[in-house]
Design an enzyme around this catalytic site. Sequence first.
Site, mmCIF file in Angstrom:
data_model
loop_
_atom_site.group_PDB
_atom_site.id
_atom_site.type_symbol
_atom_site.label_atom_id
_atom_site.label_comp_id
_atom_site.label_asym_id
_atom_site.label_seq_id
_atom_site.Cartn_x
_atom_site.Cartn_y
_atom_site.Cartn_z
ATOM 1 N N ASN A 209 0.853 -1.193 0.000
ATOM 2 C CA ASN A 209 0.000 0.000 0.000
ATOM 3 C C ASN A 209 0.891 1.246 0.000
ATOM 4 O OD1 ASN A 209 0.492 0.885 2.837
ATOM 5 N ND2 ASN A 209 -0.428 -1.107 3.281
ATOM 6 N N ASP A 277 -4.629 -5.791 5.280
ATOM 7 C CA ASP A 277 -5.709 -6.536 5.933
ATOM 8 C C ASP A 277 -5.725 -7.998 5.516
ATOM 9 O OD1 ASP A 277 -6.833 -4.453 7.465
ATOM 10 O OD2 ASP A 277 -7.609 -3.560 5.621
ATOM 11 N N ASP A 306 -4.874 -8.886 13.352
ATOM 12 C CA ASP A 306 -4.983 -7.450 13.638
ATOM 13 C C ASP A 306 -4.061 -7.142 14.818
ATOM 14 O OD1 ASP A 306 -5.818 -4.894 14.694
ATOM 15 O OD2 ASP A 306 -7.469 -5.043 13.265
ATOM 16 N N PHE A 325 -4.404 4.106 14.730
ATOM 17 C CA PHE A 325 -4.661 5.090 13.687
ATOM 18 C C PHE A 325 -5.885 4.649 12.899
ATOM 19 C CE2 PHE A 325 -1.282 8.306 12.917
ATOM 20 C CZ PHE A 325 -0.581 8.080 14.097
HETATM 21 N N1 CTP Z 1 -4.091 -2.418 12.175
HETATM 22 C C1 CTP Z 1 -3.358 -3.450 12.703
HETATM 23 N N2 CTP Z 1 -3.395 -4.677 12.124
HETATM 24 C C2 CTP Z 1 -4.150 -4.888 11.024
HETATM 25 C C3 CTP Z 1 -4.900 -3.829 10.474
HETATM 26 C C4 CTP Z 1 -4.855 -2.598 11.080
HETATM 27 O O1 CTP Z 1 -2.661 -3.244 13.706
HETATM 28 N N3 CTP Z 1 -4.155 -6.087 10.474
HETATM 29 C C5 CTP Z 1 -4.069 -1.135 12.879
HETATM 30 C C6 CTP Z 1 -3.391 -0.018 12.140
HETATM 31 O O2 CTP Z 1 -2.032 0.060 12.472
HETATM 32 C C7 CTP Z 1 -4.164 1.190 12.646
HETATM 33 C C8 CTP Z 1 -5.561 0.648 12.884
HETATM 34 O O3 CTP Z 1 -5.410 -0.751 13.010
HETATM 35 O O4 CTP Z 1 -3.672 1.630 13.881
HETATM 36 C C9 CTP Z 1 -6.576 0.950 11.845
HETATM 37 O O5 CTP Z 1 -6.092 0.672 10.570
HETATM 38 P P1 CTP Z 1 -7.026 0.890 9.304
HETATM 39 O O6 CTP Z 1 -6.311 0.386 8.102
HETATM 40 O O7 CTP Z 1 -7.549 2.282 9.261
HETATM 41 O O8 CTP Z 1 -8.233 -0.005 9.684
HETATM 42 P P2 CTP Z 1 -8.614 -1.441 9.312
HETATM 43 O O9 CTP Z 1 -8.561 -2.313 10.493
HETATM 44 O O10 CTP Z 1 -7.818 -1.883 8.153
HETATM 45 O O11 CTP Z 1 -10.154 -1.262 8.919
HETATM 46 P P3 CTP Z 1 -10.806 -0.894 7.524
HETATM 47 O O12 CTP Z 1 -9.882 -1.420 6.468
HETATM 48 O O13 CTP Z 1 -12.104 -1.571 7.581
HETATM 49 O O14 CTP Z 1 -10.929 0.599 7.503
#
Ligand code: CTP
Length: 404
Positions: A209, A277, A306, A325
Amino acid sequence: MSLAGRRVLLVVAGGIAAFKVLELIRLLRRAECGVTAVLTAGGAQFVTPLSLQALTENRVYTDLFSLTDESEMGHIQLSRAADLVVVAPASADILARMAAGMADDLATTLLLATDKPVLVAPAMNVRMWQHPATRAAMATLTARGVAVVGPEEGAMACNEYGPGRLSEPPAILAAIAAMLAPGTLVGRHVLVTSGPTHEPIDPVRYIANRSSGRQGHAIAAALAALGARVTLVSGPVALPDPAGVTLRHVETAAEMLAACTAALPADAAVCAAAVADWGVEGAAGRKIKKTPGSAPPAIALVPNPDILATLSAAGPRRPCLVVGFAAETDDLLRHAEDKRRRKGCDWIVANDVSAAGGVMGGTENEIHLLTAQGTEHWPRAPKDAVAQKLAARIAAALAGEEPA
Ligand code: CTP
């Protein structure tokens, strides 16, 4: 200056400069700081236990294997009872032993066992200071979060000139006061994730990304500048390593999670990484080849762990403050608050990553900080400035000055 109620454990190692610690103790006592001295065998060649005892008004500890010392106050208790451990003068010998993790006398044993911040004030001959062995020891110690004051440049007792003189007592006192000041993160361990993750499709291709890691790296640097011991777990980025942090380079989300859990315990965790993700199911061990006439390969995705949610639910190992974040392109605050609750973290730093804003991969950020108390808007600013403001807030929260 008042250091009332603070306690310093002062390790006096060998060197002609050891006489200066008597003045340092006087200054500390004048600032109402409690001092307990530990004298190494080398140090005892230059100052006597009696003079240290008279000035500290405390018992002086000299021998690891004294049964009376161990029963009255062992080396673990000695450092537990202190806010800060100061090694002055820090000879080349004690610095090398600290770097190697040796525990062959009381001083090095308590330095190995302590979880308190450590300040060293080196003093030695200029060529000993410049020797690669001492350089390597200092690099190891500073990477571990040991703070350093001096040495100063000047004429030395051995008739040479250069860096190696023990800092003057007022300068050592100032360094001690800065480390004990409120608003610092000295003695705290903070875990930061940063950058993207790469999820391999085969040995040459991956899913990634647009995260640059700039915000996460800036946060790690800002926390280190406040005195924290920082473990930065970073995905692949094209940024220099921030000074004074312990870096763990990872590639995938699974590796990032493993590095984060291995870094615990931590007082706070800031998850700034843009973790993928999904990973690729059954990533190929060999490069996927095109076969003329056949359809492109299908890529099946599997959910990644996560990391933020895992750290937030880490039970007794959960950091006191967990900051996540939220990168959103629409309905920022609703999605961010939903994320804060769903992932179980304390704060969310929410930012709009729509292409028009230029936040992702850019040098500036405009955020909303969501806490259990409400939402604050922080206007657009360089990522470094956002990082410094966030680091100061984290310091205040850990000091109990504001609710997490
Ligand atoms: N994050 C994480 N591990 C993951 C996905 C996300 O630790 N597998 C953490 C990121 O570091 C950030 C937060 O979760 O602090 C939110 O990340 P974001 O990408 O905005 O959210 P997602 O969980 O990916 O949700 P969505 O894609 O549905 O917006």
